[in-house]
Design a protein around this motif. Structure first.
Motif, PDB file in Angstrom:
ATOM      1  N   MET A  70     -26.035 -43.935 -21.345  1.00 19.59           N
ATOM      2  CA  MET A  70     -26.963 -42.825 -21.113  1.00 19.59           C
ATOM      3  C   MET A  70     -26.363 -41.496 -21.540  1.00 19.59           C
ATOM      4  O   MET A  70     -27.039 -40.660 -22.148  1.00 19.59           O
ATOM      5  CB  MET A  70     -27.373 -42.768 -19.642  1.00 19.59           C
ATOM      6  N   ALA A  71     -25.083 -41.305 -21.205  1.00 19.00           N
ATOM      7  CA  ALA A  71     -24.413 -40.065 -21.596  1.00 19.00           C
ATOM      8  C   ALA A  71     -24.393 -39.930 -23.113  1.00 19.00           C
ATOM      9  O   ALA A  71     -24.555 -38.825 -23.658  1.00 19.00           O
ATOM     10  CB  ALA A  71     -23.002 -40.033 -21.028  1.00 19.00           C
ATOM     11  N   ASP A  95     -11.511 -43.170 -19.377  1.00 19.86           N
ATOM     12  CA  ASP A  95     -12.584 -43.560 -20.294  1.00 19.86           C
ATOM     13  C   ASP A  95     -13.947 -43.045 -19.847  1.00 19.86           C
ATOM     14  O   ASP A  95     -14.728 -42.551 -20.665  1.00 19.86           O
ATOM     15  CB  ASP A  95     -12.623 -45.081 -20.444  1.00 19.86           C
ATOM     16  N   ILE A  96     -14.249 -43.157 -18.564  1.00 24.00           N
ATOM     17  CA  ILE A  96     -15.592 -42.747 -18.134  1.00 24.00           C
ATOM     18  C   ILE A  96     -15.728 -41.221 -18.163  1.00 24.00           C
ATOM     19  O   ILE A  96     -16.776 -40.684 -18.519  1.00 24.00           O
ATOM     20  CB  ILE A  96     -15.938 -43.333 -16.751  1.00 24.00           C
ATOM     21  N   ARG A  97     -14.645 -40.520 -17.848  1.00 24.41           N
ATOM     22  CA  ARG A  97     -14.703 -39.056 -17.928  1.00 24.41           C
ATOM     23  C   ARG A  97     -14.770 -38.592 -19.380  1.00 24.41           C
ATOM     24  O   ARG A  97     -15.412 -37.578 -19.673  1.00 24.41           O
ATOM     25  CB  ARG A  97     -13.490 -38.443 -17.221  1.00 24.41           C
ATOM     26  N   ALA A  98     -14.131 -39.336 -20.267  1.00 24.04           N
ATOM     27  CA  ALA A  98     -14.197 -38.992 -21.691  1.00 24.04           C
ATOM     28  C   ALA A  98     -15.610 -39.129 -22.233  1.00 24.04           C
ATOM     29  O   ALA A  98     -15.954 -38.520 -23.251  1.00 24.04           O
ATOM     30  CB  ALA A  98     -13.246 -39.881 -22.495  1.00 24.04           C
ATOM     31  N   ASN A  99     -16.437 -39.911 -21.526  1.00 23.06           N
ATOM     32  CA  ASN A  99     -17.854 -40.035 -21.884  1.00 23.06           C
ATOM     33  C   ASN A  99     -18.708 -38.955 -21.218  1.00 23.06           C
ATOM     34  O   ASN A  99     -19.936 -39.035 -21.242  1.00 23.06           O
ATOM     35  CB  ASN A  99     -18.371 -41.424 -21.500  1.00 23.06           C
ATOM     36  N   HIS A 100     -18.043 -37.980 -20.603  1.00 21.16           N
ATOM     37  CA  HIS A 100     -18.722 -36.848 -19.947  1.00 21.16           C
ATOM     38  C   HIS A 100     -19.567 -37.290 -18.752  1.00 21.16           C
ATOM     39  O   HIS A 100     -20.623 -36.713 -18.474  1.00 21.16           O
ATOM     40  CB  HIS A 100     -19.578 -36.072 -20.955  1.00 21.16           C
ATOM     41  N   VAL A 101     -19.063 -38.309 -18.055  1.00 17.34           N
ATOM     42  CA  VAL A 101     -19.692 -38.779 -16.822  1.00 17.34           C
ATOM     43  C   VAL A 101     -18.872 -38.254 -15.649  1.00 17.34           C
ATOM     44  O   VAL A 101     -17.641 -38.359 -15.645  1.00 17.34           O
ATOM     45  CB  VAL A 101     -19.752 -40.320 -16.780  1.00 17.34           C
ATOM     46  N   VAL A 102     -19.540 -37.684 -14.658  1.00 14.76           N
ATOM     47  CA  VAL A 102     -18.849 -37.192 -13.456  1.00 14.76           C
ATOM     48  C   VAL A 102     -18.306 -38.387 -12.679  1.00 14.76           C
ATOM     49  O   VAL A 102     -19.048 -39.299 -12.311  1.00 14.76           O
ATOM     50  CB  VAL A 102     -19.811 -36.383 -12.572  1.00 14.76           C
ATOM     51  N   PHE A 103     -17.008 -38.395 -12.440  1.00 13.83           N
ATOM     52  CA  PHE A 103     -16.370 -39.483 -11.688  1.00 13.83           C
ATOM     53  C   PHE A 103     -15.273 -38.893 -10.815  1.00 13.83           C
ATOM     54  O   PHE A 103     -14.210 -38.511 -11.299  1.00 13.83           O
ATOM     55  CB  PHE A 103     -15.785 -40.535 -12.644  1.00 13.83           C
TER      56      PHE A 103
END
Length: 331
Positions: A70-71, A95-103
């Protein structure tokens, strides 16, 4: 009711996938049905890992894959999931933060280690998943960020995580928060084994009107109703949820929203390499289409485009620019 600042917040297993090629004989020797998913303890996971061929480590987890997709389509997303304070946990978080997802879920100290999924990909591109849930199955209710959930248009929940008691309680609490904030709740059934263990719970969520969007593949839908007639199953469940989305592999996908039915064919793929994450990315495309205000059929098409991209390479996260693919094909 305040305006949402995020499109989707997902709760799911925080897993690092280890993907390796394998032949059918190796899969058979493991005593697992090709194309299925099984849970294992850490010792069994270590044993299988020692016997696998060379692997690629790629962050995964069903709901995490969906928000990453989605990001990539321009949506604003958050994720809640449990990792341990170890190397794989750091890989997942990066990895998930590199996808600009808040974690922002706090890491868990001590054992067990971060979850991993050993994925055996056979020459026909089928993936057989061998999952050690590790720290992910200890997501506590205290980790549920009330403000984060209330800030999103949609709360997206992963059926895989319903199995352990602690995250199940966390997800129930998250549903209450989302409902109180006037947000939508989406749920993916994940796998037939989840349904066989929790059919009553899943049907109760549906019958209680707690779900706004339900994702399933054809086998999962039939398992949910314990039937063999696809159209009858579709009609029965569509009557109970505002939006039902069902993928059918090479036969495309169908969605029913408040009585409106739309279908799309599978998106053509030059070569199927690895089907890991196909359903996750389909959900990503569909949800992105919905938050963009697109029509039901166009949202399905976005799902098909995203799924086609992810099965054209190893790993369950997109490699091509999904937003450009959608723009080229849908405008």
């Amino acid at each position: 009711m305040t305006e949402p600042t995020l499109d989707v917040v997902a709760i799911g297993n925080a897993i690092v996938d280890v993907i390796a090629q394998a032949d059918d004989d190796f899969v058979t020797s493991e005593g697992v049905a090709k194309g299925s998913m099984r849970l294992m303890d850490e010792a069994t996971s270590d044993s299988l890992y020692s016997r696998m061929g060379p692997g690629r480590e790629i962050s995964g987890g069903s709901a995490a894959n969906t928000v990453a997709g989605m990001a990539a389509l321009g949506a604003k997303c958050g994720f809640i999931g449990q990792v341990a304070d170890d190397q794989l946990g750091a890989v997942f978080a990066h990895d998930i933060r590199a996808n600009h997802v808040v974690f922002d879920t706090a890491v868990r100290a001590g054992q067990p280690s971060t979850a991993r999924c050993l994925i055996l990909v056979t020459p026909d591109a089928q993936r057989t998943m061998n999952t050690f849930l590790g720290a992910s199955q200890f997501l506590p209710e205290a980790a549920i960020d009330h403000e984060l959930i209330a800030s999103a248009r949609i709360l997206y929940l992963e059926g895989y995580l319903w199995d352990p008691e602690e995250p199940r309680a966390a997800m129930r609490a998250a549903i209450e928060i989302a409902r109180a904030a006037g947000r939508k709740v989406a749920f993916t059934l994940s796998d037939t084994f989840c349904i066989s263990r929790h059919r009553a719970d899943f049907l109760n969520l549906i019958d209680s009107g707690l779900l706004d969007i339900l994702f399933a593949n054809e086998s999962e839908l039939l398992s949910l109703v314990e039937g063999t007639d696809f159209d009858a199953a579709l009609e029965a469940i569509a009557a109970k949820v505002p939006t039902l989305v069902v993928t059918r592999g090479v036969d495309g996908a169908v969605a029913v929203h408040d009585g409106e039915r739309a279908t799309v064919p599978a998106e053509p793929v030059e070569r199927v390499v690895d089907t890991t994450g196909a359903g996750d990315l389909f959900a990503a495309g569909f949800l992105a289409g919905q938050v963009q205000g697109r029509a039901l059929a166009d949202s399905l098409r976005m799902g098909a485009i995203a799924a086609a991209e992810v099965i054209s390479h190893y790993g369950a996260r997109p490699e091509a620019k999904l937003s450009q693919l959608v723009a080229d094909k849908l405008g």
